[in-house]
Design a protein around this motif. Structure first.
Motif, PDB file in Angstrom:
ATOM      1  N   GLY A   1      86.838  42.132  15.881  1.00 54.75           N
ATOM      2  CA  GLY A   1      85.488  41.767  16.327  1.00 54.75           C
ATOM      3  C   GLY A   1      85.471  40.764  17.449  1.00 54.75           C
ATOM      4  O   GLY A   1      84.417  40.215  17.773  1.00 54.75           O
TER       5      GLY A   1
ATOM      6  N   GLY B   1      75.962  40.805  28.056  1.00 55.44           N
ATOM      7  CA  GLY B   1      76.711  39.736  27.381  1.00 55.44           C
ATOM      8  C   GLY B   1      76.627  39.760  25.871  1.00 55.44           C
ATOM      9  O   GLY B   1      77.589  39.464  25.187  1.00 55.44           O
TER      10      GLY B   1
ATOM     11  N   ARG C   1      81.174  44.562  17.063  1.00 54.38           N
ATOM     12  CA  ARG C   1      81.284  43.470  16.070  1.00 54.38           C
ATOM     13  C   ARG C   1      80.424  43.764  14.845  1.00 54.38           C
ATOM     14  O   ARG C   1      80.881  43.657  13.715  1.00 54.38           O
ATOM     15  CB  ARG C   1      80.871  42.147  16.719  1.00 54.38           C
TER      16      ARG C   1
ATOM     17  N   ALA D   1      74.682  46.070  25.832  1.00 52.68           N
ATOM     18  CA  ALA D   1      75.573  45.701  26.944  1.00 52.68           C
ATOM     19  C   ALA D   1      76.344  44.435  26.608  1.00 52.68           C
ATOM     20  O   ALA D   1      76.575  43.581  27.448  1.00 52.68           O
ATOM     21  CB  ALA D   1      74.777  45.529  28.231  1.00 52.68           C
ATOM     22  N   GLY D   2      76.723  44.292  25.330  1.00 55.25           N
ATOM     23  CA  GLY D   2      77.722  43.289  24.964  1.00 55.25           C
ATOM     24  C   GLY D   2      79.082  43.860  25.345  1.00 55.25           C
ATOM     25  O   GLY D   2      79.168  44.927  25.982  1.00 55.25           O
TER      26      GLY D   2
ATOM     27  N   LYS E   1      68.077  45.770  25.102  1.00 47.46           N
ATOM     28  CA  LYS E   1      66.759  45.106  25.041  1.00 47.46           C
ATOM     29  C   LYS E   1      66.793  43.703  25.634  1.00 47.46           C
ATOM     30  O   LYS E   1      65.751  43.104  25.874  1.00 47.46           O
ATOM     31  CB  LYS E   1      66.258  45.061  23.601  1.00 47.46           C
TER      32      LYS E   1
ATOM     33  N   GLN F   1      86.220  39.636  21.570  1.00 48.70           N
ATOM     34  CA  GLN F   1      85.773  40.293  22.806  1.00 48.70           C
ATOM     35  C   GLN F   1      86.704  41.417  23.245  1.00 48.70           C
ATOM     36  O   GLN F   1      86.246  42.476  23.671  1.00 48.70           O
ATOM     37  CB  GLN F   1      85.676  39.276  23.941  1.00 48.70           C
TER      38      GLN F   1
ATOM     39  N   GLY G   1      82.372  28.703  20.064  1.00 48.61           N
ATOM     40  CA  GLY G   1      83.642  28.676  20.808  1.00 48.61           C
ATOM     41  C   GLY G   1      84.158  30.072  21.087  1.00 48.61           C
ATOM     42  O   GLY G   1      84.456  30.812  20.159  1.00 48.61           O
TER      43      GLY G   1
ATOM     44  N   SER H   1      86.287  44.268  20.791  1.00 48.39           N
ATOM     45  CA  SER H   1      84.977  44.902  20.923  1.00 48.39           C
ATOM     46  C   SER H   1      84.948  45.779  22.166  1.00 48.39           C
ATOM     47  O   SER H   1      84.505  46.940  22.123  1.00 48.39           O
ATOM     48  CB  SER H   1      83.876  43.834  21.015  1.00 48.39           C
TER      49      SER H   1
HETATM   50  C1  LIG Z   1      80.139  32.189  16.826  1.00 45.00           C
HETATM   51  C2  LIG Z   1      80.984  33.223  17.500  1.00 45.00           C
HETATM   52  C3  LIG Z   1      82.228  32.882  17.980  1.00 45.00           C
HETATM   53  C4  LIG Z   1      83.023  33.836  18.612  1.00 45.00           C
HETATM   54  N1  LIG Z   1      84.246  33.475  19.110  1.00 45.00           N
HETATM   55  C5  LIG Z   1      84.987  34.375  19.792  1.00 45.00           C
HETATM   56  C6  LIG Z   1      86.238  34.013  20.384  1.00 45.00           C
HETATM   57  O1  LIG Z   1      86.679  32.868  20.303  1.00 45.00           O
HETATM   58  N2  LIG Z   1      86.935  34.969  21.070  1.00 45.00           N
HETATM   59  C7  LIG Z   1      86.459  36.241  21.207  1.00 45.00           C
HETATM   60  O2  LIG Z   1      87.103  37.052  21.874  1.00 45.00           O
HETATM   61  N3  LIG Z   1      85.302  36.618  20.646  1.00 45.00           N
HETATM   62  C8  LIG Z   1      84.552  35.720  19.942  1.00 45.00           C
HETATM   63  N4  LIG Z   1      83.360  36.101  19.388  1.00 45.00           N
HETATM   64  C9  LIG Z   1      83.008  37.519  19.371  1.00 45.00           C
HETATM   65  C10 LIG Z   1      82.296  38.058  20.607  1.00 45.00           C
HETATM   66  O3  LIG Z   1      81.119  37.378  20.869  1.00 45.00           O
HETATM   67  C11 LIG Z   1      82.053  39.516  20.206  1.00 45.00           C
HETATM   68  O4  LIG Z   1      83.256  40.186  20.284  1.00 45.00           O
HETATM   69  C12 LIG Z   1      81.163  40.301  21.058  1.00 45.00           C
HETATM   70  O5  LIG Z   1      80.050  39.660  21.559  1.00 45.00           O
HETATM   71  C13 LIG Z   1      80.716  41.507  20.267  1.00 45.00           C
HETATM   72  O6  LIG Z   1      80.338  42.452  21.169  1.00 45.00           O
HETATM   73  P1  LIG Z   1      79.435  43.687  20.810  1.00 45.00           P
HETATM   74  O7  LIG Z   1      79.162  44.331  22.097  1.00 45.00           O
HETATM   75  O8  LIG Z   1      80.063  44.458  19.721  1.00 45.00           O
HETATM   76  O9  LIG Z   1      78.095  43.107  20.170  1.00 45.00           O
HETATM   77  P2  LIG Z   1      77.013  42.140  20.782  1.00 45.00           P
HETATM   78  O10 LIG Z   1      77.633  41.146  21.672  1.00 45.00           O
HETATM   79  O11 LIG Z   1      76.231  41.661  19.623  1.00 45.00           O
HETATM   80  O12 LIG Z   1      76.106  43.105  21.682  1.00 45.00           O
HETATM   81  C14 LIG Z   1      75.164  43.978  21.150  1.00 45.00           C
HETATM   82  C15 LIG Z   1      74.124  44.255  22.216  1.00 45.00           C
HETATM   83  O13 LIG Z   1      73.203  45.217  21.688  1.00 45.00           O
HETATM   84  C16 LIG Z   1      71.915  44.865  22.128  1.00 45.00           C
HETATM   85  N5  LIG Z   1      70.926  45.421  21.186  1.00 45.00           N
HETATM   86  C17 LIG Z   1      70.742  45.063  19.899  1.00 45.00           C
HETATM   87  N6  LIG Z   1      69.735  45.769  19.366  1.00 45.00           N
HETATM   88  C18 LIG Z   1      69.278  46.599  20.327  1.00 45.00           C
HETATM   89  C19 LIG Z   1      68.223  47.569  20.387  1.00 45.00           C
HETATM   90  N7  LIG Z   1      67.430  47.819  19.345  1.00 45.00           N
HETATM   91  N8  LIG Z   1      68.044  48.250  21.542  1.00 45.00           N
HETATM   92  C20 LIG Z   1      68.837  47.999  22.628  1.00 45.00           C
HETATM   93  N9  LIG Z   1      69.809  47.074  22.627  1.00 45.00           N
HETATM   94  C21 LIG Z   1      70.034  46.386  21.501  1.00 45.00           C
HETATM   95  C22 LIG Z   1      71.902  43.343  22.123  1.00 45.00           C
HETATM   96  O14 LIG Z   1      70.900  42.831  22.972  1.00 45.00           O
HETATM   97  C23 LIG Z   1      73.315  43.031  22.606  1.00 45.00           C
HETATM   98  O15 LIG Z   1      73.375  42.830  23.994  1.00 45.00           O
HETATM   99  C24 LIG Z   1      82.556  35.168  18.739  1.00 45.00           C
HETATM  100  C25 LIG Z   1      81.287  35.503  18.260  1.00 45.00           C
HETATM  101  C26 LIG Z   1      80.513  34.558  17.648  1.00 45.00           C
HETATM  102  C27 LIG Z   1      79.145  34.937  17.146  1.00 45.00           C
END
Ligand SMILES: Cc1cc2nc3c(=O)[nH]c(=O)nc-3n(C[C@H](O)[C@H](O)[C@H](O)COP(=O)(O)OP(=O)(O)OC[C@H]3O[C@@H](n4cnc5c(N)ncnc54)[C@H](O)[C@@H]3O)c2cc1C
Length: 505
Positions: free
Chosen positions: A460, A41, A451, A13-14, A36, A462, A59, A465
């Motif tokens: 990658g 977020g 991401r 739920a990212g 999990k 927000q 950031g 993603s």
């Molecule tokens: C240091 C940093 C700086 C950033 N800066 C920016 C920015 O300035 N602007 C911007 O737009 N974006 C930024 N981002 C990127 C932003 O955080 C990502 O785009 C976004 O969080 C990625 O989303 P996601 O859903 O792909 O992955 P994630 O956010 O990683 O979500 C994955 C989810 O899967 C869940 N999960 C993992 N394994 C399992 C499992 N086995 N079973 C069930 N659930 C599981 C996790 O708990 C998590 O909630 C940044 C990221 C980082 C790390």
């Protein structure tokens, strides 16, 4: 043990998983999302210290490429009072000076010997480009030298990017940069140097919005509230621990199984491969991931201070640090983004230490604010190890060394978290690896996106993603091709106006 059956299963739920869930709900699909973690977020979450300071996972600023994304964010946080708007003010600390970002356009600020090296390099690079227009650089390092020359490469680009990515620029490819990053104009740079001008590139309307309450994580919790709780399941017991690809079933930590027709996974793809069985070609995919996919970990150190920030950094949003006087590559003045990112002035705290840790804390009583805060990011990889025992003090010390805080600032709150998967590195072998891995999973109706699900840094953020999730849902439900996954350059270059039609199933 309990067993559930759905048409569409979403893991995570990212932003990506929420994008998929939002779209699936809109389409009245039969789906469930499991995560999990305790709440929505993912890497876009926000932590709160015991003293009441908020810190994001480094950031986070929203740069949107999609009207659909804007609509969803607006639906979640619709009021003007939900947001603060800021002008982007960003500098690089270089050779003891604050150089406005982007560095290459503002070298009038740096010492004359460095200006001379930088200009030499810019001219050499312009000549090389003119003489060899058809040559395409292969590595990020070649790209830097071709665009900016050896001078700026040595003074800023190589050391800075090493600090960010935790691998040398020679280990990175440059396709992820797309065609859109223009080389600096040597004539303009020289004019600026002669007239002692800075170019300040963000422009007059370069602003960004930040949520008033609950940090970046507040956005995603609000988006999650727009999805019916009937579809969402949080908590450790909902962690996916194995995937039977042929049987189209996942097992959760609780022992429960979920049977699906299509599965959108936003878990890191290396983890997904490690827990998937009954897949044709899994060994090749695992080898490709092992050989070709690289990532770095991110440490976030947050520091809450009593008092007010140093006058020198007034109005600055985020700052870059290419040099060795501090462990971090970026620092965000997080208290600037929202007054609610720090406790109210009347809230009382004890001083933990002085910024200069060699100075004694003279008053150990609980006292009120005002408060301000800094958030630091430090990268880690096997090539760039980090001393976990000293990272906090090294960071607080680095803040003083770089002028982000003063030695006699009182530290009242400290946050530190290490995120194992922080940055998906655009490594030399990444694209070939993904070409091998993703189809193996797709073939079994496992769509690995996000991401670290699809491992493309250039899509990658927000907004990307979230839309990777939306588009994966449309692909899973209707077979609609996915633009963000397959055409990052088009997405990053296109005007922001994509909306989606509502289609009933
Ligand atoms: C240091 C940093 C700086 C950033 N800066 C920016 C920015 O300035 N602007 C911007 O737009 N974006 C930024 N981002 C990127 C932003 O955080 C990502 O785009 C976004 O969080 C990625 O989303 P996601 O859903 O792909 O992955 P994630 O956010 O990683 O979500 C994955 C989810 O899967 C869940 N999960 C993992 N394994 C399992 C499992 N086995 N079973 C069930 N659930 C599981 C996790 O708990 C998590 O909630 C940044 C990221 C980082 C790390």
């Amino acid at each position: 043990m309990a067993s559930t059956s759905v048409d569409l299963l979403i893991a995570g739920a990212g932003p990506t998983g929420l994008g998929a869930a939002k779209r699936a709900q809109e389409q009245k699909a039969n789906f469930v999302l499991v995560d999990k973690a305790a709440e929505a977020g993912g890497l876009a979450s926000t932590a709160k210290t015991d003293q009441g300071f908020l810190f994001d996972v480094g950031g986070h600023v929203i740069f949107s490429h999609y009207a659909y994304f804007d609509d969803v964010i607006h639906e979640a946080l619709p009021n003007e009072s939900d947001w603060f708007t800021h002008e982007r003010v960003s500098y690089v600390k270089s050779r003891g000076k604050w150089v406005p970002y982007p560095y290459q356009n503002n070298i009038s600020v740096i010492p004359i010997e460095d200006q001379s090296k930088a200009i030499d390099g810019l001219i050499d690079a312009a000549v090389t480009r003119a003489q060899t227009p058809h040559i395409k650089p292969k590595t990020f390092d070649e790209w830097i030298v071709r665009q900016m020359g050896e001078g700026i490469a040595d003074i800023f680009m190589r050391p800075y990017n090493y600090k960010v990515w935790a691998v040398p620029t020679t280990h990175m490819q440059c396709n992820w940069l797309g065609e859109r990053v223009a080389a600096p104009n040597p004539k303009l740079v020289i004019q600026n140097v002669l007239h002692k001008r800075t170019a300040g590139n963000w422009g007059p309307n370069a602003t960004f919005k930040f949520p008033a309450r609950d940090g970046t994580g507040g956005i995603w919790k609000a988006v999650a509230k727009t999805v019916s709780p009937n579809y969402l399941r949080f908590g450790e017991e909902n962690g996916i621990i194995s995937i039977d690809a042929k049987g189209k079933t996942v097992s959760l930590k609780s022992g429960e199984t979920i049977k699906y027709k299509k599965f959108i996974s936003t878990m890191p793809i290396d983890y997904t491969l490690s827990i998937t069985k009954n897949v044709d070609g899994i060994d090749g995919a695992k080898k490709a991931a092992n050989d070709g996919l690289v990532y770095s970990s991110t440490h976030v150190v947050g520091v809450g201070y009593r008092g007010v920030p140093p006058p020198d950094i007034k109005g600055m949003c985020w700052l870059y640090f290419p040099e060795n006087d501090c462990p971090f590559y970026r620092c965000t003045v997080f208290s600037l983004y929202s007054p609610y990112n720090v406790p109210g002035e009347s809230h009382k705290t004890k001083t933990i230490q002085m910024s200069d840790n060699s100075k004694p804390v003279t008053d150990k009583s609980e006292r009120p604010g005002p408060y301000w805060s800094l958030m630091f990011e430090i990268s880690e990889s096997h090539m760039k190890p980090v001393n976990h025992d000293t990272i906090i003090q090294d960071t607080i010390k680095g803040a003083v060394a770089t002028g982000m805080s003063r030695g006699d600032d009182e530290v009242v709150s400290i946050y530190h978290e290490r995120f194992d998967h922080g940055y998906p590195t655009p490594s030399l072998g990444r694209d070939d690896a993904l070409k091998q891995i993703l189809p193996v999973l797709d073939h079994h109706d496992i769509l690995s996106r996000g991401r670290f699900g699809s491992w493309k840094y250039e899509v990658g953020n927000q907004d990307h993603s979230f839309m990777l999730g939306v588009e994966a849902a449309d692909y899973a439900l209707y077979g609609v091709p996915e633009m963000t996954l397959n055409y990052p350059d088009i997405i990053n270059g296109k005007p922001n106006k994509e909306r989606r039609l509502n289609r009933e199933m």
